[in-house]
Motif scaffolding. Structure first.
Motif, PDB file in Angstrom:
ATOM      1  N   SER A 103       0.828  -1.207   0.000  1.00 55.35           N
ATOM      2  CA  SER A 103       0.000   0.000   0.000  1.00 55.35           C
ATOM      3  C   SER A 103       0.858   1.252   0.000  1.00 55.35           C
ATOM      4  O   SER A 103       0.585   2.212  -0.729  1.00 55.35           O
ATOM      5  N   GLU A 104       1.886   1.254   0.836  1.00 51.14           N
ATOM      6  CA  GLU A 104       2.781   2.406   0.901  1.00 51.14           C
ATOM      7  C   GLU A 104       3.436   2.641  -0.451  1.00 51.14           C
ATOM      8  O   GLU A 104       3.542   3.777  -0.915  1.00 51.14           O
ATOM      9  N   PHE A 105       3.848   1.558  -1.099  1.00 53.73           N
ATOM     10  CA  PHE A 105       4.466   1.656  -2.421  1.00 53.73           C
ATOM     11  C   PHE A 105       3.482   2.225  -3.437  1.00 53.73           C
ATOM     12  O   PHE A 105       3.803   3.133  -4.197  1.00 53.73           O
ATOM     13  N   GLU A 106       2.268   1.690  -3.450  1.00 55.53           N
ATOM     14  CA  GLU A 106       1.272   2.134  -4.425  1.00 55.53           C
ATOM     15  C   GLU A 106       0.847   3.591  -4.198  1.00 55.53           C
ATOM     16  O   GLU A 106       0.572   4.312  -5.150  1.00 55.53           O
ATOM     17  N   ASN A 107       0.798   4.026  -2.932  1.00 52.18           N
ATOM     18  CA  ASN A 107       0.345   5.379  -2.616  1.00 52.18           C
ATOM     19  C   ASN A 107       1.462   6.414  -2.618  1.00 52.18           C
ATOM     20  O   ASN A 107       1.201   7.603  -2.454  1.00 52.18           O
ATOM     21  N   LEU A 108       2.681   5.992  -2.812  1.00 57.75           N
ATOM     22  CA  LEU A 108       3.816   6.901  -2.768  1.00 57.75           C
ATOM     23  C   LEU A 108       3.787   7.863  -3.953  1.00 57.75           C
ATOM     24  O   LEU A 108       3.646   7.441  -5.100  1.00 57.75           O
ATOM     25  N   THR A 109       3.885   9.148  -3.671  1.00 56.40           N
ATOM     26  CA  THR A 109       3.981  10.165  -4.713  1.00 56.40           C
ATOM     27  C   THR A 109       5.044  11.168  -4.310  1.00 56.40           C
ATOM     28  O   THR A 109       5.337  11.348  -3.130  1.00 56.40           O
TER      29      THR A 109
END
Length: 151
Positions: A103-109
């Protein structure tokens, strides 16, 4: 830690993986008792030495608050098992942590004021933590994520 112990001696790492048990003998009453060190065979001494090297590496690498968890351990495997549960958790905890990293990877911007170096470091950090938990991100996926995340 694994690399440190293997660097000292590969046999020491084997002692961590397989464990070490103090040699015993059977006394006159039929009970197993610790074998006196004087009567240890060459192989028993060598195995004890590898265990001691690994245990020493573990002990000296830990901060005091972690050392207290393992200070009474007689085998490197025993200490390693305690630390694994402490740092990695049970399989359910691992699964949950892996999901959190996904999740952290996918939401990282990347934020507008953030440098490319800082963002790249965040991405690399998530990748390395995921590897420890058994999840790998290939370079293609990381490059795509990096390019999608640019402001």
């Amino acid at each position: 830690m694994q690399q440190l112990i293997q660097g000292i001696d590969l046999e020491s790492w084997i002692a961590v993986e397989e464990g070490w048990i103090h040699p015993t003998i059977t006394d006159a009453e039929g009970k197993e008792i610790p074998k006196p060190k004087k009567s240890w065979s060459a192989k028993e001494k060598l195995e004890a030495k590898f265990n001691a090297k690994a245990l020493s590496a573990i002990f000296t690498s830990l901060p005091m608050n972690q050392f207290t968890k393992v200070q009474g351990c007689k085998s490197a495997k025993e200490a390693w098992d305690i630390l694994q549960v402490s740092f990695e958790g049970t399989s359910n905890v691992k699964r949950t942590r892996t999901d959190m990293f996904k999740s952290e990877f996918e939401n990282l911007t990347m934020s507008a004021g953030e440098s490319i170096d800082d963002f790249s470091s965040k991405l690399s950090s998530i990748r390395q933590e995921a590897i420890v938990l058994g999840k790998t991100y290939n370079d293609k996926k990381l490059v795509k994520k990096f390019l999608r995340s640019l402001p």
